[in-house]
Structures are given as C-alpha cells and as structure tokens.
Design an enzyme around this catalytic site. Structure first.
Site, PDB file in Angstrom:
ATOM      1  N   HIS A  73      33.933  22.064  85.964  1.00 43.73           N
ATOM      2  CA  HIS A  73      34.373  21.732  87.332  1.00 43.73           C
ATOM      3  C   HIS A  73      35.886  21.505  87.314  1.00 43.73           C
ATOM      4  O   HIS A  73      36.362  20.464  86.861  1.00 43.73           O
ATOM      5  CB  HIS A  73      33.622  20.477  87.802  1.00 43.73           C
ATOM      6  CG  HIS A  73      33.956  20.040  89.195  1.00 43.73           C
ATOM      7  ND1 HIS A  73      32.980  19.712  90.123  1.00 43.73           N
ATOM      8  CD2 HIS A  73      35.129  19.849  89.835  1.00 43.73           C
ATOM      9  CE1 HIS A  73      33.550  19.349  91.255  1.00 43.73           C
ATOM     10  NE2 HIS A  73      34.862  19.412  91.111  1.00 43.73           N
ATOM     11  N   GLU A 229      30.834  12.013  96.711  1.00 42.20           N
ATOM     12  CA  GLU A 229      32.036  11.558  96.000  1.00 42.20           C
ATOM     13  C   GLU A 229      32.612  10.380  96.773  1.00 42.20           C
ATOM     14  O   GLU A 229      33.630  10.491  97.453  1.00 42.20           O
ATOM     15  CB  GLU A 229      33.057  12.700  95.887  1.00 42.20           C
ATOM     16  CG  GLU A 229      34.226  12.329  94.991  1.00 42.20           C
ATOM     17  CD  GLU A 229      35.275  13.434  94.881  1.00 42.20           C
ATOM     18  OE1 GLU A 229      35.095  14.503  95.484  1.00 42.20           O
ATOM     19  OE2 GLU A 229      36.276  13.211  94.200  1.00 42.20           O
ATOM     20  N   ASN A 327      40.407  17.780  88.810  1.00 40.37           N
ATOM     21  CA  ASN A 327      41.785  18.082  89.198  1.00 40.37           C
ATOM     22  C   ASN A 327      42.765  17.791  88.052  1.00 40.37           C
ATOM     23  O   ASN A 327      42.603  16.814  87.337  1.00 40.37           O
ATOM     24  CB  ASN A 327      42.177  17.242  90.410  1.00 40.37           C
ATOM     25  CG  ASN A 327      41.288  17.537  91.604  1.00 40.37           C
ATOM     26  OD1 ASN A 327      40.186  17.023  91.694  1.00 40.37           O
ATOM     27  ND2 ASN A 327      41.742  18.398  92.470  1.00 40.37           N
TER      28      ASN A 327
HETATM   29 ZN   LIG Z   1      36.291  18.701  92.436  1.00 41.74          ZN
END
Ligand SMILES: [Zn+2]
Length: 448
Positions: A73, A229, A327
């Site tokens: 991811h 999330e 990220n």
């Molecule tokens: Zn993500």
C-alpha cells in the site's frame, strides 16, 4: 564486473514462519539453513548441519535472510511532493487540502520522475512488488498519474511488479451504471489494475460500496480500499464489507487498508467484526507510520490514541495481514523510504509485537496474501521459488529490525543491490576481494 551467482548460501538464518514445522531448533530458535540456488531459483533447503559442505557459495555465518518484500500500500502519485508544499495543517483533512493545491500542477513528467525515484528506492530495499493507490478526482476523467504508472509498471517488469488501484469516493459508485463504467475503464487499462475506494464515516455510502463490489465482480477485478481510517468508534466500513462480500458471493480478494477504527471500538464489537472478516476473502494492511502521524492529530496537543489496528487479534484468527509504507514524503507523511522494514520497525514498537523477525516479518513478505487463493496459514514453499532474497549483513534475531540498513539484495539469484561482506565469499574470492581494496561502485552491480 559482476559478482557471480552463488550456487549455495550456507548458514542462512531464515524466519520460523517460512520453515517446515519440524525444522531443527538450537536453544529454541530455528537452526541455520543451507539453500541451493540454480537458474535463478531456490532448488534446495536443508538444515545447515545436515548439508553437504559446499565450496561454490557464500557462507553467511548465521546472517538473517528474508524473501523479497511486498509493499502492499503506497501512493506513488503523491510521493515526494512535500518539499514544495509550504504548510500542512495536522491530520488527514489538512493533508488532503494541501494535496489538492499541489496536484493542480501535476504533469505526466512530474509524476514519472517522482514515482521512478520511489521505485528505485523500493528496489534497493528488496521489494519485488508494490501496490500503489492513485487518486481519481472525477468519475469521467482518468487522472494524469494512471497511464504514467502503467508505463512505469511495464518499464519495471521483471524487477518490481507494480499494481495500480483507482482510489475513488464511494459516491462515484452510487449510480450502478456509472459504477459499471468505472470498473470497465479500470479493467481495460492494462494488467494489475484494481478497483478502489475511500470508505469513511464522513463519506459513508453503503449503496456505493455494494455497487463497487458488484461492478468489480462483473469485470473480474480485485478490490483494494482505504477503510475506517479514523478513530470514530461507530465506523463500520470493515463490518459492512465482511457482510457484503458474503451477500454478493464475492469471488475476488478485498484488501482493506488502515482499519484504525477497530482500535477505538469496544472489544466485543471489534472482535465480532474480526470473526466475520476471518470468514470473508479479506486481507488487512496496516500502515503504522502514517497512522501514527495522522490519527488523533491536533496542533499543540500530544496524541493519546495511536490508530494501529488489531493486528495481533487478526493474526490469532488467521486473517492475512500485511504491514506497508503508505505515504512517503508527502503531506500525509513526511517520513518514509519505501523500505517495508521501516514499517515493521514502527509497527513492532507501537503494536508491541513479539518476535519481529521470526513471526512478524511474514507481514512484509506474503505476496500470496494479495491473491485470490492465498496459501492461508502455511507459508508457500521456498523450493522452486525465485531466488529473491534480502540478506542482512549486520542484524541479528534479537535486535531485528535494528541494524537492518546494510543488506544484500539477490534477485533471481544474482546480486541486485549491496555488497556481500568479504567474510561471506569463498576463500579464493575472499583473497581476491581483499586484494582489491576499493570495492566496485554499487551501480556496477545493478541489473536492469
Ligand atoms: Zn493510503
């Protein structure tokens, strides 16, 4: 100069999860192995104490080794944008706002340069497979990054397998005809494309989620979603997905990233959801670095809640669970290096994970957990697998993943990155190596 392919790796310490259950132990820990390598594949796995002495390989003297990593991811479209963004408000919404401003200037070349740098870093870390999410801002316009990342996937074939997920709001799927159109577009856009979405209480849309799954099923796509999330205890994206996959009879795999809300729910509710997930074709992916940075983030206040999902409880239930980078150096996370070992290091601390090497390194390596028919609890056999290995020159099982920086990456049995310590090489090569005091530059070893 290219270091020849070793025919054997002697005295290799492999993790417990990768070895047969009857593998010999030394003081309660798996004994070192000898691996035979031929034509780019692993052809033999023997306890080192029972193996024929081999003179044509490297002796790792008990150094740790893992199979090539899957970084399940990431966000290659956003990566490395942080240096040009002057200010980011804390938290997920602040990061989204900063990203919206920056993306107005994205061009194909800009995305290509940033994503390519990320792929190089991933390759050097030892990853063989990356799955990137790509923001889709409008239903009728393919974003600039989508075809660029497809080109990069082709250019990197044989080195890093790059998958692309269309990250869309659930509202895009609310209209069933539009959901079908989106799935058709994604399916037609080349191999290794998946249907994606953002599942959050702020944009809750069960109809959209149902249509997303139905459209994916119709177009034979797997699904990968950002799910819950947030730290809102009422979030029920994961529970709904477990129910919908059963109702629909979904035959693909659904990968659910983040699922932080499980950690904010009362124990009974969270465990009931995990019981349902264990019966569904669902894989969980935890992103410890980004979640530490984005959850419970308020200016001037120390965060109290940490956002890591219930990885231990998921493991107990045999739910496939991976750790990944998410990220890297963008408004969502200023840190990161496309090294899955970094995700494990953070996860091991925040989740108080015992045995990071022997148990939890599995969460970096099980690429089959992204497939429709994963090998379940048992790890796939090493014999016959490509000789894609990450060898750690300095780390040991007690401190791992500390001192994991110096590593030697083998791809198809050949040296792809790093330099084997002189003490690993056969004695003749050892002497020759020592005679050439200056090592060859690392770039001369990189295969392309
Ligand atoms: Zn993500």
């Amino acid at each position: 100069m290219q270091t020849p392919m070793p025919a054997h790796l002697q005295q290799v310490r492999l993790p417990r999860w990768l070895l047969p259950s009857d593998w010999p132990q030394i003081q309660g820990h798996p004994a070192p192995a000898q691996l035979g390598l031929s034509q780019g594949r692993i052809t033999a796995l023997t306890p080192a104490a029972q193996a024929q002495p081999a003179h044509s390989g490297w002796n790792l003297h008990g150094a740790l080794a893992l199979p090539g990593f899957v970084d399940a991811h990431v966000h290659l479209d956003k990566t490395f944008t942080l240096p040009r963004i002057p200010h980011v408000e804390p938290g997920l919404l602040g990061a989204i706002e900063a990203m919206m401003t920056d993306r107005a200037g994205w061009t194909a070349e800009d995305v290509r340069q940033r994503a390519e740098r990320a792929l190089h870093w991933a390759w050097e870390a030892g990853s063989t497979r990356l799955r990137t999410h790509v923001d889709w801002w409008e239903p009728d316009r393919v974003p600039v990054a989508w075809p660029v990342l497809r080109e990069l996937a082709q250019a990197w074939r044989g080195r890093v397998r790059l998958e692309r997920v269309s990250l869309m709001r659930l509202a895009f799927y609310e209209d069933a005809a539009q959901a079908d159109r989106l799935a058709r577009t994604v399916a037609a856009s080349g191999p290794d494309a998946l249907l994606g979405g953002f599942v959050h209480t702020a944009h809750w849309n069960e109809t959209g989620l149902r249509h997303l799954l139905r459209a994916a099923q119709r177009h034979d796509l797997d699904v990968d979603l950002h799910v819950d999330e947030e730290l809102e205890p009422s979030a029920h994206g994961l529970a709904t997905l477990a129910r919908l996959t059963r109702e629909i009879g979904f035959t693909g795999r659904v990968v659910c990233g983040h699922v932080c809300a499980l950690a904010a729910q009362d124990e009974a509710t969270a465990l009931r959801t995990l019981d349902a997930v264990a019966r569904a074709p669902i894989t969980l992916v935890s992103l410890p670095a980004t979640n530490l940075l984005l959850q419970d983030a308020v200016t001037g206040r120390t965060p109290r809640q940490r956002g890591l999902t219930l990885v231990k409880e998921a493991r107990e239930r045999g739910i496939p669970r991976l750790l990944a980078s998410d990220n890297v150096q963008d408004p969502f996370c200023r840190l990161g290096s496309y090294d899955p070992v970094e995700a494990l290091a953070i996860g091991a601390l925040v989740g108080q994970l015992p045995d990071p090497f022997d148990t939890w390194s599995e969460a970096l390596c099980r690429a089959d957990w992204l497939e429709r028919a994963p090998a379940a609890v048992q790890a796939p056999s090493l014999i016959g697998a490509p000789a894609d290995l990450v060898l750690f020159a300095d780390a040991d099982m007690h401190g791992f993943p500390s001192r994991a920086a110096r590593r030697v990456v083998l791809r198809d049995g050949r040296l792809a990155h790093g330099q084997p310590p002189a003490g690993w090489l056969p004695s003749a090569a050892h002497a020759a190596h020592a005679a050439h005091a200056a090592p060859a530059p690392a770039s001369s070893f990189v295969l392309s």
